[in-house]
Scaffold this motif. Structure first.
Motif, PDB file in Angstrom:
ATOM      1  N   ARG A 108       0.854  -1.186   0.000  1.00 38.51           N
ATOM      2  CA  ARG A 108       0.000   0.000   0.000  1.00 38.51           C
ATOM      3  C   ARG A 108       0.889   1.235   0.000  1.00 38.51           C
ATOM      4  NH1 ARG A 108      -5.320   1.404   1.846  1.00 38.51           N
ATOM      5  NH2 ARG A 108      -5.642  -0.818   2.177  1.00 38.51           N
ATOM      6  N   GLN A 132       0.670   5.523  -0.046  1.00 35.30           N
ATOM      7  CA  GLN A 132      -0.176   6.704   0.092  1.00 35.30           C
ATOM      8  C   GLN A 132       0.683   7.951  -0.078  1.00 35.30           C
ATOM      9  OE1 GLN A 132      -1.731   5.369   4.047  1.00 35.30           O
ATOM     10  NE2 GLN A 132      -3.660   6.138   3.177  1.00 35.30           N
ATOM     11  N   TRP A 167      -3.377  10.890 -14.508  1.00 31.67           N
ATOM     12  CA  TRP A 167      -3.351   9.444 -14.368  1.00 31.67           C
ATOM     13  C   TRP A 167      -4.014   8.725 -15.541  1.00 31.67           C
ATOM     14  CZ3 TRP A 167      -1.027   7.430  -9.927  1.00 31.67           C
ATOM     15  CH2 TRP A 167      -1.012   6.028  -9.851  1.00 31.67           C
ATOM     16  N   ARG A 176     -11.783   6.566  -8.478  1.00 29.98           N
ATOM     17  CA  ARG A 176     -11.158   5.251  -8.307  1.00 29.98           C
ATOM     18  C   ARG A 176     -10.868   4.604  -9.659  1.00 29.98           C
ATOM     19  NH1 ARG A 176     -10.888   0.390  -5.359  1.00 29.98           N
ATOM     20  NH2 ARG A 176     -11.883  -1.332  -6.413  1.00 29.98           N
ATOM     21  N   VAL A 203      -4.384  -3.877  -8.842  1.00 26.45           N
ATOM     22  CA  VAL A 203      -4.137  -2.547  -8.295  1.00 26.45           C
ATOM     23  C   VAL A 203      -5.464  -1.814  -8.170  1.00 26.45           C
ATOM     24  CG1 VAL A 203      -2.940  -0.351  -8.625  1.00 26.45           C
ATOM     25  CG2 VAL A 203      -1.915  -2.466  -9.493  1.00 26.45           C
ATOM     26  N   SER A 204      -5.633  -1.111  -7.059  1.00 26.56           N
ATOM     27  CA  SER A 204      -6.725  -0.146  -6.969  1.00 26.56           C
ATOM     28  C   SER A 204      -6.110   1.169  -6.523  1.00 26.56           C
ATOM     29  CB  SER A 204      -7.831  -0.607  -6.012  1.00 26.56           C
ATOM     30  OG  SER A 204      -7.376  -0.581  -4.695  1.00 26.56           O
ATOM     31  N   VAL A 205      -6.544   2.233  -7.154  1.00 19.19           N
ATOM     32  CA  VAL A 205      -6.044   3.563  -6.843  1.00 19.19           C
ATOM     33  C   VAL A 205      -7.245   4.428  -6.498  1.00 19.19           C
ATOM     34  CG1 VAL A 205      -4.698   5.532  -7.665  1.00 19.19           C
ATOM     35  CG2 VAL A 205      -4.237   3.249  -8.575  1.00 19.19           C
ATOM     36  N   THR A 206      -7.208   5.067  -5.334  1.00 19.95           N
ATOM     37  CA  THR A 206      -8.284   5.975  -4.952  1.00 19.95           C
ATOM     38  C   THR A 206      -7.739   7.388  -4.889  1.00 19.95           C
ATOM     39  OG1 THR A 206      -7.919   5.579  -2.604  1.00 19.95           O
ATOM     40  CG2 THR A 206      -9.600   4.241  -3.693  1.00 19.95           C
ATOM     41  N   LEU A 218      -3.830  10.299  -2.497  1.00 16.43           N
ATOM     42  CA  LEU A 218      -3.826   9.146  -3.396  1.00 16.43           C
ATOM     43  C   LEU A 218      -3.430   7.898  -2.602  1.00 16.43           C
ATOM     44  CD1 LEU A 218      -2.678   8.956  -6.974  1.00 16.43           C
ATOM     45  CD2 LEU A 218      -1.577   7.399  -5.387  1.00 16.43           C
ATOM     46  N   THR A 219      -4.214   6.853  -2.743  1.00 21.32           N
ATOM     47  CA  THR A 219      -3.893   5.573  -2.107  1.00 21.32           C
ATOM     48  C   THR A 219      -3.857   4.505  -3.192  1.00 21.32           C
ATOM     49  OG1 THR A 219      -4.999   6.221  -0.060  1.00 21.32           O
ATOM     50  CG2 THR A 219      -4.569   3.870  -0.384  1.00 21.32           C
ATOM     51  N   MET A 220      -2.725   3.820  -3.264  1.00 22.11           N
ATOM     52  CA  MET A 220      -2.522   2.778  -4.261  1.00 22.11           C
ATOM     53  C   MET A 220      -2.323   1.459  -3.524  1.00 22.11           C
ATOM     54  SD  MET A 220       0.316   2.971  -7.240  1.00 22.11           S
ATOM     55  CE  MET A 220       0.215   1.955  -8.679  1.00 22.11           C
TER      56      MET A 220
END
Length: 165
Positions: free
Chosen positions: A20, A22, A36, A92, A108-111, A121-123
């Motif tokens: 994770r 951030q 992005w 997202r 991968v999830s990116v918020t 940003l959280t990946m």
């Protein structure tokens, strides 16, 4: 659980088969989203410092693919394939990431959480096993590479904020 030191306001955490990352950006999330998802911006920042990319095709929609070659500083080329699973503009993105031999090496999830002129940003990257994540971290420098890539994103955002292309 291993938590990396905060550098350039980037926080990393390795837990099991999850990495994770951030980071806060001084840019509205719509701008971070734009950087992005648009090829003309991705070409400027995607990948660690010293790397460049050649975009072969990109279709940012659920089920769409992004195929590109990452060119290492030593001249090595790395084929990459991203298959988008979820796109919720500008909140997202979820996708699988791999190469031409294995299109799903990890998910991968990116918020993109926005608050005025700041974006958090959280990946989250989920690997198939703890061992595969460990190899990505130790052998390929996944954490340092992600930090370097986000440094380049921050540079691109500064150009965009000044009205750059």
């Amino acid at each position: 659980m291993v938590q990396g030191p905060e550098m350039n306001n980037t926080i990393t955490e390795v837990k099991g088969r999850e990495l994770r990352i951030q980071r806060s950006f001084h840019a509205p999330r719509e701008l971070v989203w734009q950087a992005w998802t648009e090829p003309k911006h991705l070409m400027n920042w995607w990948g660690p410092k010293g790397f460049t990319i050649t975009i072969q095709s990109i279709d940012v929609k659920p089920g769409g693919y992004w195929r590109y070659v990452m060119h290492g500083a030593d001249g090595t080329n790395y084929d990459n394939v991203i298959r988008y699973m979820e796109i919720v503009c500008p909140e997202r993105i979820a996708y699988t990431h791999g190469d031409n031999e294995d299109e799903e090496q990890f998910r991968v999830s990116v918020t993109f959480a926005g608050s005025g002129t700041t974006t958090e940003l959280t990946m989250q990257m989920i690997f198939k096993s703890d061992e595969e994540l460990e190899m990505a971290v130790k052998q390929y420098g996944a954490i340092e590479g992600a930090k370097s890539t986000l440094d380049r994103l921050e540079e691109e955002l500064a150009i965009l904020a000044e009205g750059g292309v």
